[in-house]
Motif scaffolding. Structure first.
Motif, PDB file in Angstrom:
ATOM      1  N   HIS A 172      41.425  10.086  48.349  1.00  0.00           N
ATOM      2  CA  HIS A 172      41.240   8.600  48.865  1.00  0.00           C
ATOM      3  C   HIS A 172      40.964   7.862  47.701  1.00  0.00           C
ATOM      4  O   HIS A 172      40.635   7.568  46.837  1.00  0.00           O
ATOM      5  N   PRO A 173      42.000   6.382  48.444  1.00  0.00           N
ATOM      6  CA  PRO A 173      42.302   5.712  47.159  1.00  0.00           C
ATOM      7  C   PRO A 173      41.101   4.733  47.396  1.00  0.00           C
ATOM      8  O   PRO A 173      41.822   4.520  46.332  1.00  0.00           O
ATOM      9  N   ASP A 174      40.041   4.270  47.383  1.00  0.00           N
ATOM     10  CA  ASP A 174      38.894   3.650  47.719  1.00  0.00           C
ATOM     11  C   ASP A 174      38.195   4.185  46.105  1.00  0.00           C
ATOM     12  O   ASP A 174      37.298   3.297  46.073  1.00  0.00           O
ATOM     13  N   VAL A 175      38.269   5.364  46.814  1.00  0.00           N
ATOM     14  CA  VAL A 175      37.277   5.931  45.446  1.00  0.00           C
ATOM     15  C   VAL A 175      38.137   6.263  44.073  1.00  0.00           C
ATOM     16  O   VAL A 175      38.032   5.502  42.870  1.00  0.00           O
ATOM     17  N   LEU A 176      39.599   6.615  44.313  1.00  0.00           N
ATOM     18  CA  LEU A 176      40.630   6.170  42.952  1.00  0.00           C
ATOM     19  C   LEU A 176      40.291   5.100  41.983  1.00  0.00           C
ATOM     20  O   LEU A 176      40.270   4.736  41.462  1.00  0.00           O
ATOM     21  N   ALA A 177      40.683   3.724  43.515  1.00  0.00           N
ATOM     22  CA  ALA A 177      41.160   2.759  42.772  1.00  0.00           C
ATOM     23  C   ALA A 177      39.752   2.281  42.106  1.00  0.00           C
ATOM     24  O   ALA A 177      39.392   1.962  41.280  1.00  0.00           O
ATOM     25  N   ALA A 178      37.819   2.554  42.833  1.00  0.00           N
ATOM     26  CA  ALA A 178      36.821   1.886  42.209  1.00  0.00           C
ATOM     27  C   ALA A 178      36.296   2.979  40.588  1.00  0.00           C
ATOM     28  O   ALA A 178      36.188   2.092  39.532  1.00  0.00           O
ATOM     29  N   MET A 179      37.377   4.113  40.204  1.00  0.00           N
ATOM     30  CA  MET A 179      36.940   4.836  39.628  1.00  0.00           C
ATOM     31  C   MET A 179      38.189   4.564  38.204  1.00  0.00           C
ATOM     32  O   MET A 179      37.918   4.268  36.956  1.00  0.00           O
ATOM     33  N   HIS A 180      39.431   3.695  38.854  1.00  0.00           N
ATOM     34  CA  HIS A 180      40.759   3.333  37.591  1.00  0.00           C
ATOM     35  C   HIS A 180      39.822   2.085  37.128  1.00  0.00           C
ATOM     36  O   HIS A 180      39.558   1.251  35.733  1.00  0.00           O
ATOM     37  N   ARG A 181      39.195   1.182  38.547  1.00  0.00           N
ATOM     38  CA  ARG A 181      38.695  -0.203  37.847  1.00  0.00           C
ATOM     39  C   ARG A 181      37.367   0.586  36.702  1.00  0.00           C
ATOM     40  O   ARG A 181      37.533  -0.283  35.956  1.00  0.00           O
ATOM     41  N   GLN A 182      36.874   1.174  37.160  1.00  0.00           N
ATOM     42  CA  GLN A 182      35.561   1.539  35.888  1.00  0.00           C
ATOM     43  C   GLN A 182      35.595   1.646  34.817  1.00  0.00           C
ATOM     44  O   GLN A 182      35.383   1.986  33.473  1.00  0.00           O
ATOM     45  N   ILE A 183      36.749   2.345  34.304  1.00  0.00           N
ATOM     46  CA  ILE A 183      37.304   3.392  33.241  1.00  0.00           C
ATOM     47  C   ILE A 183      38.358   1.907  32.704  1.00  0.00           C
ATOM     48  O   ILE A 183      38.126   1.930  31.110  1.00  0.00           O
ATOM     49  N   ASP A 184      38.608   0.861  33.569  1.00  0.00           N
ATOM     50  CA  ASP A 184      39.447  -0.035  32.643  1.00  0.00           C
ATOM     51  C   ASP A 184      38.025  -1.156  32.181  1.00  0.00           C
ATOM     52  O   ASP A 184      38.450  -1.338  31.045  1.00  0.00           O
ATOM     53  N   ARG A 185      37.043  -0.760  32.151  1.00  0.00           N
ATOM     54  CA  ARG A 185      36.020  -1.982  32.208  1.00  0.00           C
ATOM     55  C   ARG A 185      34.530  -0.726  30.817  1.00  0.00           C
ATOM     56  O   ARG A 185      34.580  -1.108  29.123  1.00  0.00           O
ATOM     57  N   LEU A 186      34.303   0.362  31.297  1.00  0.00           N
ATOM     58  CA  LEU A 186      33.541   1.172  30.555  1.00  0.00           C
ATOM     59  C   LEU A 186      33.245   2.597  30.909  1.00  0.00           C
ATOM     60  O   LEU A 186      32.734   2.881  32.324  1.00  0.00           O
ATOM     61  N   ALA A 187      33.628   3.649  30.489  1.00  0.00           N
ATOM     62  CA  ALA A 187      34.214   4.919  30.502  1.00  0.00           C
ATOM     63  C   ALA A 187      32.894   6.019  31.023  1.00  0.00           C
ATOM     64  O   ALA A 187      32.027   6.415  31.609  1.00  0.00           O
ATOM     65  N   ALA A 203      31.059   4.697  45.474  1.00  0.00           N
ATOM     66  CA  ALA A 203      32.359   4.593  46.117  1.00  0.00           C
ATOM     67  C   ALA A 203      32.356   5.486  47.946  1.00  0.00           C
ATOM     68  O   ALA A 203      32.752   5.200  48.237  1.00  0.00           O
ATOM     69  N   VAL A 204      32.166   6.799  46.829  1.00  0.00           N
ATOM     70  CA  VAL A 204      32.256   7.162  48.083  1.00  0.00           C
ATOM     71  C   VAL A 204      30.956   7.544  48.914  1.00  0.00           C
ATOM     72  O   VAL A 204      31.210   7.531  50.405  1.00  0.00           O
TER      73      VAL A 204
END
Length: 443
Positions: A48-63, A316-317
């Protein structure tokens, strides 16, 4: 040669190469409709694109940040979302990595609550036969899945066991539904009295029983009766919604449909939809406030609790479910699925029962319909059905041991909330063909 300890050490499963929407594709390009979400996990389907995008944003800030030093905005927001939409005073959340951890956490939180309020004699749990609460030792102990428990029984704590709520199997011919429900509640009360109410911590039960018996719902009024008995004797009610919760049955928490508020609720699978490993315990105000006023410390913890990336996926889910009104879709498509299973499969001579709530459905297979007699477990009918369905590009979740851990076969169906009517038709039509074929081979 695979160096993984796979579920079967005699074969290596097909290799999943990619997934999109309701489908998974293997390395040969074959398409499989994921009508069980693995194990009722993939509530939004895959990629799901919205979930994938949220994970990418989070990893860029704080994994990840360890909870002995920090919390994170994402985890706090997820807790706010879940508690805001929870029934009653389930105002606190504790995040772990999966369902078994969630149950372990709930058991320890329940015990510590009574220690904090000075009722240290409460050391026992009550749970049901033919239930499942996870594979760690504490969760396995409260679970009643005999096949999973058997070889580890010497390692497990003793748990008081009462009958499952399984109307198809256990309601007597001369009983009304209410009489059956009353009998179960009387049995539970008698078990409490015999053990000594002052020794009981909590009663643990799946709201809708999942993999062990195949989407078996409670009878009307059963869980309300459980809540009354728990209140009467000062016992905590722990609702296990690891598989049936987070919208799977048409409401975010399955207990909403039974109009009860547990003291603790465990969730997992549909919480993060498989995008990251995550589970949680929702706790009532009275439990957390007692610990706050006492030691001020829940004596528990794991390295990956409150994992920021996992929380971002789960948040996101849950936002997609809310934004896209998917609970209503679960109700509508669930009604379509339940009706189709009853109308098509229910007419087959070797289908004894179809059941469930929402997009959480079960089909029980029998060799004799009138007598509800199961197939010989040595025939491994459930395994044959799974293999046949996979060959036809359909993933469902058949299991054996439905009755007692040895006898009985059923099929669990748990498609994503985005499933279409045509996809549900494919599920039912394929199962119709496969059940006919596989049972014919046994006659």
């Amino acid at each position: 040669m695979s160096h993984i300890i796979h579920r079967s050490l005699r074969s290596t499963p097909a290799v999943a190469a990619r997934a999109q929407g309701a489908y998974i594709y293997d390395t040969n390009g074959k398409q499989y409709l994921d009508a069980c979400g693995g194990a009722a996990v993939s509530c939004l389907g895959h990629a799901h694109p919205d979930v994938l995008a949220a994970m990418h944003r989070q990893i860029d800030r704080l994994a990840y940040a360890h909870t002995s030093f920090f919390t994170s905005d994402t985890v706090e927001q997820l807790a706010d979302h879940l508690t805001r939409n929870a029934p009653g005073d389930l105002n606190y959340a504790y995040f772990v990595s999966g369902g078994s951890e969630a149950v372990e956490t709930a058991l320890k939180l329940a015990r510590q609550y009574f220690v904090e309020i000075g009722q240290t004699s409460r050391t026992k749990f009550i749970a049901r036969k033919q239930s499942y609460h996870g594979n760690t030792l504490g969760a396995l102990a409260v679970g009643g899945n005999e096949w999973r428990r058997r070889q580890f029984a010497p390692l497990l704590i003793d748990v008081i066991r009462v009958s499952a709520c399984n109307e198809y199997r256990d309601r007597l011919a001369d009983e009304t539904q209410q009489q059956y429900t009353d009998r179960l509640l009387n049995e539970l009360e008698q078990a409490i009295i015999e053990a000594g109410p002052e020794t009981i911590i909590g009663f643990c039960a799946e709201t809708v029983v999942g993999a062990t018996t195949g989407a078996t719902p409670p009878t009307p009024g059963y869980l309300k009766g459980v809540r009354r008995l728990c209140d009467k004797y000062g016992i905590l009610y722990i609702a296990d919604e690891v598989m049936c919760g987070m919208g799977r049955t048409g409401t975010l928490y399955a207990v909403e449909q039974d109009d009860v508020v547990p003291d603790l609720v465990t969730i997992a699978k549909g919480l993060g939809g498989g995008y990251q490993p995550i589970g949680a315990v929702l706790a009532s105000e009275k439990i957390v406030s007692a610990i706050q006023a006492g030691s001020g410390l829940f004596q528990h913890g794991h390295t990956y609790i409150c994992h920021a990336t996992a929380a971002s996926a789960a948040l996101a889910v849950q936002h997609v479910i809310e934004r896209d009104n998917l609970l209503e879709a679960v109700k509508q498509q669930g009604a379509y699925l339940q009706n189709a299973l009853r109308d098509v499969l229910g007419e087959l001579p070797h289908v004894g029962d179809t059941r469930g709530r929402g997009l959480f459905a079960g089909v029980e297979l029998i060799s004799d319909k009138a007598g509800k007699i199961p197939f010989d477990p040595g025939l491994k009918l459930h395994a044959a059905i799974k293999a046949n369905c996979m060959a036809r590009g359909l993933m469902v979740y058949p299991m054996g041991g439905t009755l007692d851990g040895q006898y009985g076969d059923h099929i669990l169906i748990a498609p994503p909330f985005i499933v279409t009517t045509s996809q549900l038709d494919f599920v039912v039509d394929t199962l119709d063909t496969v059940i006919r074929e596989e049972t014919a081979r046994l006659l």
